[in-house]
Design an enzyme around this catalytic site. Structure first.
Site, PDB file in Angstrom:
ATOM      1  N   HIS A  20       0.844  -1.203   0.000  1.00  0.00           N
ATOM      2  CA  HIS A  20       0.000   0.000   0.000  1.00  0.00           C
ATOM      3  C   HIS A  20       0.869   1.240   0.000  1.00  0.00           C
ATOM      4  O   HIS A  20       2.090   1.143   0.119  1.00  0.00           O
ATOM      5  CB  HIS A  20      -1.000  -0.021   1.160  1.00  0.00           C
ATOM      6  CG  HIS A  20      -0.408   0.084   2.530  1.00  0.00           C
ATOM      7  ND1 HIS A  20       0.403  -0.890   3.079  1.00  0.00           N
ATOM      8  CD2 HIS A  20      -0.490   1.056   3.472  1.00  0.00           C
ATOM      9  CE1 HIS A  20       0.767  -0.520   4.298  1.00  0.00           C
ATOM     10  NE2 HIS A  20       0.248   0.668   4.565  1.00  0.00           N
TER      11      HIS A  20
ATOM     12  N   HIS B 121       1.453   3.916   1.906  1.00  0.00           N
ATOM     13  CA  HIS B 121       2.006   4.688   3.023  1.00  0.00           C
ATOM     14  C   HIS B 121       3.537   4.776   2.953  1.00  0.00           C
ATOM     15  O   HIS B 121       4.210   3.805   2.611  1.00  0.00           O
ATOM     16  CB  HIS B 121       1.562   4.083   4.357  1.00  0.00           C
ATOM     17  CG  HIS B 121       0.120   4.363   4.668  1.00  0.00           C
ATOM     18  ND1 HIS B 121      -0.620   3.616   5.542  1.00  0.00           N
ATOM     19  CD2 HIS B 121      -0.710   5.339   4.204  1.00  0.00           C
ATOM     20  CE1 HIS B 121      -1.858   4.110   5.608  1.00  0.00           C
ATOM     21  NE2 HIS B 121      -1.931   5.152   4.804  1.00  0.00           N
TER      22      HIS B 121
ATOM     23  N   ASP C 242       5.886   4.755   5.060  1.00  0.00           N
ATOM     24  CA  ASP C 242       6.740   3.817   5.804  1.00  0.00           C
ATOM     25  C   ASP C 242       6.775   2.434   5.152  1.00  0.00           C
ATOM     26  O   ASP C 242       7.404   1.510   5.665  1.00  0.00           O
ATOM     27  CB  ASP C 242       6.319   3.723   7.287  1.00  0.00           C
ATOM     28  CG  ASP C 242       4.927   3.163   7.484  1.00  0.00           C
ATOM     29  OD1 ASP C 242       4.025   3.482   6.681  1.00  0.00           O
ATOM     30  OD2 ASP C 242       4.728   2.398   8.445  1.00  0.00           O
ATOM     31  N   HIS C 243       6.122   2.300   3.996  1.00  0.00           N
ATOM     32  CA  HIS C 243       6.171   1.047   3.232  1.00  0.00           C
ATOM     33  C   HIS C 243       6.794   1.235   1.842  1.00  0.00           C
ATOM     34  O   HIS C 243       7.243   0.266   1.244  1.00  0.00           O
ATOM     35  CB  HIS C 243       4.766   0.447   3.091  1.00  0.00           C
ATOM     36  CG  HIS C 243       4.202   0.004   4.410  1.00  0.00           C
ATOM     37  ND1 HIS C 243       4.065  -1.319   4.770  1.00  0.00           N
ATOM     38  CD2 HIS C 243       3.790   0.721   5.481  1.00  0.00           C
ATOM     39  CE1 HIS C 243       3.583  -1.396   6.003  1.00  0.00           C
ATOM     40  NE2 HIS C 243       3.401  -0.163   6.451  1.00  0.00           N
TER      41      HIS C 243
ATOM     42  N   HIS D 237      -7.555  -0.660   5.347  1.00  0.00           N
ATOM     43  CA  HIS D 237      -6.520   0.227   5.915  1.00  0.00           C
ATOM     44  C   HIS D 237      -6.287   1.381   4.940  1.00  0.00           C
ATOM     45  O   HIS D 237      -6.262   2.544   5.336  1.00  0.00           O
ATOM     46  CB  HIS D 237      -5.252  -0.577   6.143  1.00  0.00           C
ATOM     47  CG  HIS D 237      -4.076   0.225   6.631  1.00  0.00           C
ATOM     48  ND1 HIS D 237      -4.030   0.803   7.881  1.00  0.00           N
ATOM     49  CD2 HIS D 237      -2.895   0.546   6.026  1.00  0.00           C
ATOM     50  CE1 HIS D 237      -2.871   1.442   8.022  1.00  0.00           C
ATOM     51  NE2 HIS D 237      -2.168   1.306   6.916  1.00  0.00           N
TER      52      HIS D 237
ATOM     53  N   ASP E 215      -0.353  -3.725   6.253  1.00  0.00           N
ATOM     54  CA  ASP E 215      -0.995  -3.202   7.471  1.00  0.00           C
ATOM     55  C   ASP E 215      -2.479  -3.579   7.538  1.00  0.00           C
ATOM     56  O   ASP E 215      -3.292  -2.815   8.065  1.00  0.00           O
ATOM     57  CB  ASP E 215      -0.863  -1.667   7.515  1.00  0.00           C
ATOM     58  CG  ASP E 215       0.555  -1.222   7.801  1.00  0.00           C
ATOM     59  OD1 ASP E 215       1.417  -2.094   8.052  1.00  0.00           O
ATOM     60  OD2 ASP E 215       0.802  -0.008   7.769  1.00  0.00           O
TER      61      ASP E 215
ATOM     62  N   HIS F 123       4.421  -4.647  10.711  1.00  0.00           N
ATOM     63  CA  HIS F 123       4.940  -4.044  11.944  1.00  0.00           C
ATOM     64  C   HIS F 123       5.036  -5.057  13.081  1.00  0.00           C
ATOM     65  O   HIS F 123       4.264  -6.007  13.137  1.00  0.00           O
ATOM     66  CB  HIS F 123       4.003  -2.921  12.433  1.00  0.00           C
ATOM     67  CG  HIS F 123       3.961  -1.724  11.541  1.00  0.00           C
ATOM     68  ND1 HIS F 123       4.753  -0.621  11.730  1.00  0.00           N
ATOM     69  CD2 HIS F 123       3.201  -1.456  10.455  1.00  0.00           C
ATOM     70  CE1 HIS F 123       4.482   0.288  10.799  1.00  0.00           C
ATOM     71  NE2 HIS F 123       3.547  -0.187  10.015  1.00  0.00           N
TER      72      HIS F 123
HETATM   73 ZN   LIG Z   1      -0.081   1.705   6.479  1.00  0.00          ZN
END
Ligand SMILES: [Zn+2]
Length: 254
Positions: free
Chosen positions: A53, A55, A57-58, A111, A128, A166
């Site tokens: 996805h 985001h 942090d990915h 998400h 996530d 995570h």
């Molecule tokens: Zn995420």
């Protein structure tokens, strides 16, 4: 047998790294540094990048990886990720010839609007959406979508290894105990996972069968779960989507 190595990124992200003796592919590289270090240390060539996805942090590490490795970048067709070269969605397959592995793509919105998962070789990379003993927050999707997405994932074989984005497991177990204080499998899981963390090891991957037995977000039809959620709500609901939505709200506020 697919070897999967967790590379730590930021505070609690994992960049899952699939590898053999010569090549590697990475899932959700939020940071490039840990990946470049690992590839250099192990003398591996990058073969592919997979994103679940959009985001940061990915996907934040993708440009720096591409600057050194010209490889295909797979990711959700319907999300804004500028670096994608192979947009995919449900029904597509991702073949990584260098690793002799292929994955089917599952659409699992909730998400984010068009979050996807990769499933193959007994492994599920679900970003996530499904966490160990928890699930992702609803940033762009609805509770109804998330319940349907989680249901799709739980239809996979019980021995599926769940690689999520995570290390949230112990905190998730803490919340799960509030929902289902009498769940013996959950108590056993806490002991096991606490030992792993005390030894500095990831609690992941988890097994899908363990998620079904202990993850409250997959147990919205269990009488004990419904009972706890109703107590939190102060009213009676039993529809799985409403139970899920109330539990998500409870966790957000706890
Ligand atoms: Zn995420």
């Amino acid at each position: 047998m697919l070897e999967v190595v967790p590379l730590k990124a930021f505070k609690d992200n994992y960049v899952w790294t699939l590898r053999n003796a010569t090549h590697a592919a990475v899932v959700d590289p939020g940071e490039a540094g840990p990946v470049l270090d690992y590839l250099g240390r192990e003398k591996l060539r990058l073969a592919a990048i997979l994103a679940t996805h959009h985001h940061a942090d990915h996907v934040g590490g993708i440009p720096a990886l591409l600057a050194q490795h010209r490889v295909p970048v797979y990711g959700p067709k319907h999300e804004p990720i500028a670096t994608l070269t192979r947009p995919v969605s449900e029904g597509d397959r991702v073949e990584i010839a260098e690793l002799g592995v292929s994955f089917s793509v599952l659409d699992i919105p909730g998400h984010t609007r068009a979050h996807i998962a990769y499933y193959g070789a007994g492994a599920l990379f679900c970003g996530d959406t499904l966490f160990a003993c928890g699930c992702g927050r609803l940033f762009e999707g609805t509770a109804e979508q998330m319940v349907a997405s989680l249901k799709k994932l739980t239809a996979l074989p019980d021995d599926t290894k769940v690689y999520c984005g995570h290390e949230y497991t112990l905190a998730n177990i803490g919340f799960a105990k509030n929902v289902e204080p009498g769940n013996a499998a959950l108590a056993a899981r806490e002991l096991r996972d606490r030992k792993l963390r005390d030894a500095g090891k990831p609690t992941l991957p988890s097994r899908l069968a363990d998620e079904k037995a202990t993850n409250p977000f997959l147990r919205c039809g269990e009488p004990a779960v419904i009972e706890s959620v109703n107590k939190y709500l102060g009213s009676r609901v039993s529809d799985p989507v409403r139970v899920f939505a109330a539990m998500r709200d409870w966790k957000n506020n706890s």
